[in-house]
Motif scaffolding. Structure first.
Motif, PDB file in Angstrom:
ATOM      1  N   VAL A   1       0.845  -1.196   0.000  1.00  0.00           N
ATOM      2  CA  VAL A   1       0.000   0.000   0.000  1.00  0.00           C
ATOM      3  C   VAL A   1       0.876   1.241   0.000  1.00  0.00           C
ATOM      4  CG1 VAL A   1      -1.985  -1.057   1.165  1.00  0.00           C
ATOM      5  CG2 VAL A   1      -0.128  -0.062   2.539  1.00  0.00           C
ATOM      6  N   GLU A   2       0.233   2.369  -0.207  1.00  0.00           N
ATOM      7  CA  GLU A   2       0.873   3.668  -0.034  1.00  0.00           C
ATOM      8  C   GLU A   2      -0.132   4.604   0.629  1.00  0.00           C
ATOM      9  OE1 GLU A   2       1.974   5.283  -3.793  1.00  0.00           O
ATOM     10  OE2 GLU A   2      -0.051   5.224  -4.613  1.00  0.00           O
ATOM     11  N   PRO A   3       0.321   5.623   1.362  1.00  0.00           N
ATOM     12  CA  PRO A   3      -0.616   6.531   2.033  1.00  0.00           C
ATOM     13  C   PRO A   3      -1.534   7.226   1.032  1.00  0.00           C
ATOM     14  CG  PRO A   3       1.609   6.832   2.878  1.00  0.00           C
ATOM     15  CD  PRO A   3       1.722   5.940   1.683  1.00  0.00           C
ATOM     16  N   LEU A   4      -2.783   7.443   1.419  1.00  0.00           N
ATOM     17  CA  LEU A   4      -3.748   8.088   0.534  1.00  0.00           C
ATOM     18  C   LEU A   4      -3.280   9.476   0.119  1.00  0.00           C
ATOM     19  CD1 LEU A   4      -6.506   8.201  -0.864  1.00  0.00           C
ATOM     20  CD2 LEU A   4      -7.492   8.978   1.310  1.00  0.00           C
ATOM     21  N   ALA A   5      -2.670  10.215   1.026  1.00  0.00           N
ATOM     22  CA  ALA A   5      -2.202  11.563   0.683  1.00  0.00           C
ATOM     23  C   ALA A   5      -1.187  11.520  -0.451  1.00  0.00           C
ATOM     24  CB  ALA A   5      -1.598  12.241   1.917  1.00  0.00           C
ATOM     25  N   VAL A   6      -0.283  10.540  -0.413  1.00  0.00           N
ATOM     26  CA  VAL A   6       0.724  10.390  -1.470  1.00  0.00           C
ATOM     27  C   VAL A   6       0.059   9.912  -2.757  1.00  0.00           C
ATOM     28  CG1 VAL A   6       2.832   9.179  -2.147  1.00  0.00           C
ATOM     29  CG2 VAL A   6       2.525   9.934   0.226  1.00  0.00           C
ATOM     30  N   HIS A   7      -0.874   8.993  -2.623  1.00  0.00           N
ATOM     31  CA  HIS A   7      -1.549   8.420  -3.794  1.00  0.00           C
ATOM     32  C   HIS A   7      -2.327   9.492  -4.562  1.00  0.00           C
ATOM     33  CE1 HIS A   7      -3.654   5.384  -6.171  1.00  0.00           C
ATOM     34  NE2 HIS A   7      -4.791   6.009  -5.886  1.00  0.00           N
ATOM     35  N   LEU A   8      -3.041  10.358  -3.876  1.00  0.00           N
ATOM     36  CA  LEU A   8      -3.834  11.394  -4.554  1.00  0.00           C
ATOM     37  C   LEU A   8      -2.948  12.396  -5.276  1.00  0.00           C
ATOM     38  CD1 LEU A   8      -6.636  12.076  -1.907  1.00  0.00           C
ATOM     39  CD2 LEU A   8      -6.805  10.770  -4.036  1.00  0.00           C
ATOM     40  N   GLN A   9      -1.766  12.665  -4.732  1.00  0.00           N
ATOM     41  CA  GLN A   9      -0.844  13.579  -5.400  1.00  0.00           C
ATOM     42  C   GLN A   9      -0.287  12.980  -6.688  1.00  0.00           C
ATOM     43  OE1 GLN A   9       2.164  14.563  -2.517  1.00  0.00           O
ATOM     44  NE2 GLN A   9       0.803  15.910  -1.316  1.00  0.00           N
ATOM     45  N   LYS A  10      -0.133  11.641  -6.709  1.00  0.00           N
ATOM     46  CA  LYS A  10       0.423  10.968  -7.886  1.00  0.00           C
ATOM     47  C   LYS A  10      -0.625  10.689  -8.958  1.00  0.00           C
ATOM     48  CE  LYS A  10       2.915   7.396  -6.936  1.00  0.00           C
ATOM     49  NZ  LYS A  10       3.374   6.143  -6.284  1.00  0.00           N
ATOM     50  N   GLN A  11      -1.894  10.708  -8.599  1.00  0.00           N
ATOM     51  CA  GLN A  11      -2.947  10.364  -9.548  1.00  0.00           C
ATOM     52  C   GLN A  11      -3.039  11.399 -10.662  1.00  0.00           C
ATOM     53  OE1 GLN A  11      -5.423   7.835 -10.012  1.00  0.00           O
ATOM     54  NE2 GLN A  11      -3.961   6.721  -8.768  1.00  0.00           N
ATOM     55  N   SER A  12      -3.143  10.886 -11.905  1.00  0.00           N
ATOM     56  CA  SER A  12      -3.264  11.770 -13.073  1.00  0.00           C
ATOM     57  C   SER A  12      -4.667  11.764 -13.659  1.00  0.00           C
ATOM     58  CB  SER A  12      -2.264  11.344 -14.156  1.00  0.00           C
ATOM     59  OG  SER A  12      -2.499  10.005 -14.560  1.00  0.00           O
ATOM     60  N   ILE A  13      -5.577  11.007 -13.083  1.00  0.00           N
ATOM     61  CA  ILE A  13      -6.932  10.939 -13.636  1.00  0.00           C
ATOM     62  C   ILE A  13      -7.694  12.210 -13.285  1.00  0.00           C
ATOM     63  CG2 ILE A  13      -7.026   8.423 -13.617  1.00  0.00           C
ATOM     64  CD1 ILE A  13      -8.575   8.573 -11.007  1.00  0.00           C
ATOM     65  N   GLU A  14      -8.562  12.621 -14.188  1.00  0.00           N
ATOM     66  CA  GLU A  14      -9.373  13.809 -13.988  1.00  0.00           C
ATOM     67  C   GLU A  14     -10.790  13.542 -14.474  1.00  0.00           C
ATOM     68  OE1 GLU A  14      -8.506  16.459 -12.409  1.00  0.00           O
ATOM     69  OE2 GLU A  14      -6.353  16.047 -12.188  1.00  0.00           O
ATOM     70  N   GLY A  15     -11.668  14.497 -14.213  1.00  0.00           N
ATOM     71  CA  GLY A  15     -13.023  14.440 -14.736  1.00  0.00           C
ATOM     72  C   GLY A  15     -13.834  13.306 -14.165  1.00  0.00           C
ATOM     73  N   PRO A  16     -14.665  12.675 -15.003  1.00  0.00           N
ATOM     74  CA  PRO A  16     -15.564  11.602 -14.524  1.00  0.00           C
ATOM     75  C   PRO A  16     -14.828  10.438 -13.886  1.00  0.00           C
ATOM     76  CG  PRO A  16     -16.186  12.328 -16.730  1.00  0.00           C
ATOM     77  CD  PRO A  16     -14.888  12.980 -16.434  1.00  0.00           C
TER      78      PRO A  16
ATOM     79  N   ASN B   1      -9.454  18.907  -0.620  1.00  0.00           N
ATOM     80  CA  ASN B   1      -8.752  20.166  -0.359  1.00  0.00           C
ATOM     81  C   ASN B   1      -7.296  19.996   0.058  1.00  0.00           C
ATOM     82  OD1 ASN B   1     -11.086  22.363  -0.331  1.00  0.00           O
ATOM     83  ND2 ASN B   1     -11.860  20.563   0.767  1.00  0.00           N
ATOM     84  N   GLY B   2      -6.878  18.779   0.406  1.00  0.00           N
ATOM     85  CA  GLY B   2      -5.529  18.584   0.900  1.00  0.00           C
ATOM     86  C   GLY B   2      -5.507  18.429   2.407  1.00  0.00           C
ATOM     87  N   SER B   3      -4.307  18.271   2.962  1.00  0.00           N
ATOM     88  CA  SER B   3      -4.162  17.986   4.388  1.00  0.00           C
ATOM     89  C   SER B   3      -4.742  19.116   5.249  1.00  0.00           C
ATOM     90  CB  SER B   3      -2.682  17.787   4.717  1.00  0.00           C
ATOM     91  OG  SER B   3      -2.523  17.458   6.076  1.00  0.00           O
ATOM     92  N   LEU B   4      -5.420  18.734   6.321  1.00  0.00           N
ATOM     93  CA  LEU B   4      -6.076  19.689   7.222  1.00  0.00           C
ATOM     94  C   LEU B   4      -5.055  20.197   8.249  1.00  0.00           C
ATOM     95  CD1 LEU B   4      -8.737  20.998   8.216  1.00  0.00           C
ATOM     96  CD2 LEU B   4      -9.044  18.985   9.683  1.00  0.00           C
ATOM     97  N   ASN B   5      -4.863  21.525   8.283  1.00  0.00           N
ATOM     98  CA  ASN B   5      -3.926  22.135   9.227  1.00  0.00           C
ATOM     99  C   ASN B   5      -4.629  22.903  10.342  1.00  0.00           C
ATOM    100  OD1 ASN B   5      -1.630  21.273   7.735  1.00  0.00           O
ATOM    101  ND2 ASN B   5      -1.951  22.980   6.300  1.00  0.00           N
TER     102      ASN B   5
ATOM    103  N   LEU C   1     -11.870  13.522   6.757  1.00  0.00           N
ATOM    104  CA  LEU C   1     -11.299  12.809   5.608  1.00  0.00           C
ATOM    105  C   LEU C   1     -11.896  13.332   4.292  1.00  0.00           C
ATOM    106  CD1 LEU C   1      -9.699  10.478   4.301  1.00  0.00           C
ATOM    107  CD2 LEU C   1     -11.667   8.994   4.771  1.00  0.00           C
ATOM    108  N   ILE C   2     -13.204  13.527   4.236  1.00  0.00           N
ATOM    109  CA  ILE C   2     -13.839  14.032   3.014  1.00  0.00           C
ATOM    110  C   ILE C   2     -13.278  15.403   2.657  1.00  0.00           C
ATOM    111  CG2 ILE C   2     -16.025  14.848   2.054  1.00  0.00           C
ATOM    112  CD1 ILE C   2     -17.424  12.600   3.608  1.00  0.00           C
ATOM    113  N   TRP C   3     -13.114  16.254   3.657  1.00  0.00           N
ATOM    114  CA  TRP C   3     -12.564  17.586   3.370  1.00  0.00           C
ATOM    115  C   TRP C   3     -11.149  17.472   2.814  1.00  0.00           C
ATOM    116  CZ3 TRP C   3      -8.555  20.806   4.379  1.00  0.00           C
ATOM    117  CH2 TRP C   3      -8.742  22.168   4.117  1.00  0.00           C
ATOM    118  N   GLU C   4     -10.316  16.604   3.394  1.00  0.00           N
ATOM    119  CA  GLU C   4      -8.922  16.479   2.963  1.00  0.00           C
ATOM    120  C   GLU C   4      -8.812  15.880   1.561  1.00  0.00           C
ATOM    121  OE1 GLU C   4      -6.003  15.932   6.654  1.00  0.00           O
ATOM    122  OE2 GLU C   4      -7.507  14.355   6.553  1.00  0.00           O
ATOM    123  N   VAL C   5      -9.728  14.992   1.218  1.00  0.00           N
ATOM    124  CA  VAL C   5      -9.682  14.394  -0.116  1.00  0.00           C
ATOM    125  C   VAL C   5      -9.832  15.457  -1.196  1.00  0.00           C
ATOM    126  CG1 VAL C   5     -10.972  12.910  -1.720  1.00  0.00           C
ATOM    127  CG2 VAL C   5     -10.433  12.090   0.580  1.00  0.00           C
TER     128      VAL C   5
END
Length: 804
Positions: free
Chosen positions: A97-112, A217-221, A211-215
């Motif tokens: 596995v990899e952390p979700l935060a890292v995975h979302l940054q690497k994802q190139s999919i967009e739109g639908p 908007n990014g990490s919650l500070n 979690l929904i907000w971070e997905v």
């Protein structure tokens, strides 16, 4: 002796620890490393806790996390594999596995694609929390973007179980060891009165809102940032507001969230979630549900992320086919997803299924295999094709169902480059010859011709010279107009394989017959092709050195596309022969051998569809009709044709057989029953080649100026006179040019000569004939001189005028 006690105990751990992946940004007491199982290529993730650099409380928390993860088994919770503890370190091995935060940054999919994927991920975490709160009576107490991990299949897994406690614990004694995690604490935590209003789900539902907000908007500070809702989907805003509400008792139960969002129009109601949930429950679905699901799956795959398709959906499809009753409906999506695999994985996962499928006696399975052939043929080895696949495909040439025969013919296009000499040049051509001459379906005969033209480059040169011209000429005599058109254009598209002598002596005479065809499309194709071949002959006539380049590909196994012959036929490459003919109806019943009699009716009774040659390669029979017929036939797939008697009538001897049949009227080549006989347009059944028809008319025209073609000084040789004398007793002679007949201006009068009696010595009638000939020549010369003089003195003539 003491070396045994100094041995590193971590060597007993069954996994090798690799490089560090992430320090989890100080949000966890663990460091994440890559790893793999010893003696294997299986990748894993290893969470490492360094005892020497951590406090005692953190050490106890780490040991508690290992024990808790061991006992939690759920599809949406991180999968435990193994663990190891020494005096220096704790290893926790899980699926890769990899952390979700890292995975979302690497994802190139967009739109639908991204919308569907994120919905599936949030659904999985909600489902995991429902399992913990409702089924396990537990609280997670650490839901955020850093406690969620993503595996190779794109599945979101809930981890970070360091702070899990029972539902009876009010949480007042629970505190986060790491200060960076305090931002995720629910607002009621420091207030004992508010804690009394909380239920077993309140804390985790607050974490789900974070979690929904971070997905999106990014990490919650900062906790105050939760008020920003701009990037959250409209479908989730109402739910999100409830999750991050200040009143803990108003936060919904995760089970209720799933029920609400899975309704029509809900956030979790989409194609990806529906598909993956169906695959998880496929074992309890009935056969009709499975067929309906797989039939509708293929068009949706383009909107799914590749990693989900490759690692989640495809393995489920293969399993459903191998161990379930999914049937042939699973083939289309399985082969479409096969393109995502590398060559090694394809050979390991897909090819065994393909080989197994081709041995099936189910008509629907065979039909769908042939339709999907282009998607996997490139991955099959030549040996596999020739030894295991082609023998099964060849049965389709003799199948009683027209759909199977037609799709089998089309499949040769993709199989030909990999077939051996015997399979391609003997077996395939033997079947093609039978189908082209005896099949009762005009569309199948047409497509057989088209396919032969397209695989010509793969045939052996000697076989090619023997087969092509005879096969295409046979097609040009077919009563089905599209079949005749296909034969004409196949000749043009394969012209580089013909010797110039064959062009002049065989091809052009056959094409000229079709210039009087009742179908305009056939006539147009014939004229266009004739012009092309004549242009080729004309070029060689003007420059004989071009002959070698024109015939360069005749005896070559791999023709060059850059030589003069191929360049000349550039127009033919995109001709109708590049496409398959589509049959008239979408459903055609199987025909028995008696239906072949339909070929003897005039061509005018068998009309093509509005688009005789179509770009589509769709089947002529629906899958429903195939299933119905397959159920009634059992496992029998052998045709009613008597295949054993087909072997001597190959294409190379076709014309010889037809000539013998026309004279003897015996055997299978009888002109009245041979389906290759041309349509009779004059009411006669006799098969002719067009050259024995004497009704050619006047080729010279009706203008009087044509008589100037003959030179006034032209004389016949003695041998020509002798020939005329010998022929005069058998047939009438041409008309005399003196009469200037409008019907035959330069001919000879039948009564010009009388039969001559041969006598020894001087023949007086012969002398008389010579004298009259000289007189005619003098008269003609005077006539020509008079006309030339009148033209010179009369001035220029107007266009279209006649001067007498």
């Amino acid at each position: 002796m003491w070396s045994f006690f100094s041995r590193d105990p971590s060597k007993d751990f069954n996994f090798e620890v690799g490089e560090i992946v992430s320090r989890l940004e100080d949000k966890s007491i663990w460091n994440l490393h890559k790893g793999k199982r010893k003696g294997s290529t299986e990748e894993v993730s290893i969470f490492v806790f360094d005892i020497r650099n951590r406090s005692e409380s953190q050490f106890d928390t780490a040991k508690s996390a290992v024990k808790r993860l061991k006992t939690l088994r759920h599809p949406s919770i991180l999968t435990y594999l193994d663990s190891f503890e020494s005096d220096k370190v704790i290893y926790l091995a899980t699926e890769y596995v990899e952390p979700l935060a890292v995975h979302l940054q690497k994802q190139s999919i967009e739109g639908p694609q991204k919308e569907l994927y994120v919905a599936w991920g949030i659904f999985q975490i909600t489902r995991a929390l429902s399992f913990l709160n409702n089924d396990g009576n537990l609280k997670h107490n650490n839901v955020n973007i850093w406690s969620v991990f993503v595996n190779n299949s794109g599945e979101w897994k809930l981890g970070g179980v360091e702070y899990v406690c029972t539902a009876q614990d009010d949480g007042s004694s629970m505190y986060k060891i790491l200060p960076s995690l305090e931002v995720y604490d629910a607002p009621e935590k420091p207030d004992p009165n508010m804690l009394k209003l909380a239920n077993k789900c309140s804390t985790d539902m607050w974490g789900l809102g974070c979690l929904i907000w971070e997905v999106f908007n990014g990490s919650l500070n900062n906790r105050s940032s939760l008020r920003i809702q701009e990037n959250i989907p409209k479908q989730l805003i109402q739910l999100y507001s409830e999750l991050v509400g200040s009143n803990p008792s108003s936060r919904p139960n995760p089970a209720d969230i799933i029920t609400r969002c899975r309704k029509l129009g809900g956030y979790f109601k989409n194609d990806l979630v529906d598909t993956l949930l169906f695959l998880e429950e496929i074992q309890i679905k009935d056969k009709n549900e499975k067929n309906r699901f797989f039939s509708n799956l293929t068009p949706h795959l383009d909107n799914f992320p590749d990693n989900v398709c490759k690692h989640k959906i495809l393995p489920q499809l293969i399993t459903a086919f191998e161990y379930g009753d999914a049937g042939s409906a699973v083939l289309a999506p399985m082969f479409k997803l096969g393109r995502l695999l590398d060559e090694v994985d394809y050979q390991k996962k897909i090819v065994p299924c393909v080989v197994k499928l081709f041995s099936s006696n189910d008509r629907v399975t065979r039909s769908r295999l042939l339709q999907q052939l282009e998607f996997f043929i490139g991955h099959l080895q030549a040996g596999t094709v020739n030894e295991q696949i082609f023998p099964q495909v060849a049965h389709g040439f003799m199948d009683t169902n027209p759909t199977i025969r037609e799709q089998t013919v089309k499949s040769v296009i993709h199989l030909a480059p990999k077939l051996s000499y015997n399979n391609l040049n003997v077996e395939v051509l033997k079947h093609f010859a039978r189908l082209q001459s005896k099949d009762g379906q005009g569309g199948i005969r047409t497509n057989t011709t088209v396919c032969l033209g397209k695989i010509a480059q793969h045939l052996h040169p000697q076989i090619r010279q023997k087969v092509l011209i005879s096969a295409f000429i046979r097609a040009m005599r077919d009563p089905f107009p599209p079949a005749r058109t296909a034969g004409i254009l196949a000749l043009a598209a394969t012209q580089q394989y013909y010797l110039l002598n064959e062009v002049a002596l065989r091809i052009l005479p056959a094409l000229c017959q079709l210039t009087m065809d009742p179908e305009k499309s056939v006539r147009d194709s014939a004229f266009r092709t004739i012009k092309g071949f004549l242009g080729k002959l004309e070029k060689v006539s003007e420059n004989p050195s071009l002959r070698e380049s024109m015939e360069a590909d005749v005896n070559t196994a791999t023709p060059s596309l850059s030589n003069a012959a191929a360049t000349w036929a550039g127009w033919a490459v995109t001709a109708v022969t590049a496409k398959f003919y589509r049959s008239q109806s979408d459903t055609v019943k199987s025909m028995n051998p008696m239906s072949c009699k339909m070929l003897t009716k005039p061509a005018s009774l068998e009309q093509p569809s509005s688009s005789s040659i179509s770009t589509t390669t769709s089947s002529v029979t629906s899958m429903t009709s195939l299933e119905h017929e397959d159920g009634s036939r059992g496992n029998d797939s052998v045709s009613d044709y008597d295949y054993d008697h087909w072997g001597d009538n190959d294409w190379g001897d076709m014309e010889t057989h037809e000539q013998m049949a026309s004279s003897s009227g015996s055997g299978g080549g009888d002109a009245t029953s041979d389906p290759t006989s041309p349509p009779s347009h004059s009411g006669q059944d006799k098969v002719t080649d067009g050259w024995d028809n004497e009704e050619w008319g006047n080729l010279e025209g009706e203008q009087e100026t044509k008589s100037e073609i003959t030179s006034p000084s032209e004389a016949w040789s003695p041998s020509e006179i002798t020939t005329i004398l010998q022929e005069s007793q058998k047939e009438s002679l041409p008309k005399s040019p003196i009469k200037q007949s409008s019907s035959n201006q330069d001919g000879w009068d039948k009564t010009e000569f009388e039969p001559l009696e041969e006598k020894p010595g001087i023949n007086p009638k012969l002398e008389e004939a010579k004298r009259k000939r000289e007189e005619r020549k003098l008269m003609r010369q005077k006539e020509l001189e008079t006309r030339r003089a009148s033209k010179t003195m009369g001035g220029p003539m107007k266009l279209g005028s006649k001067k007498l």
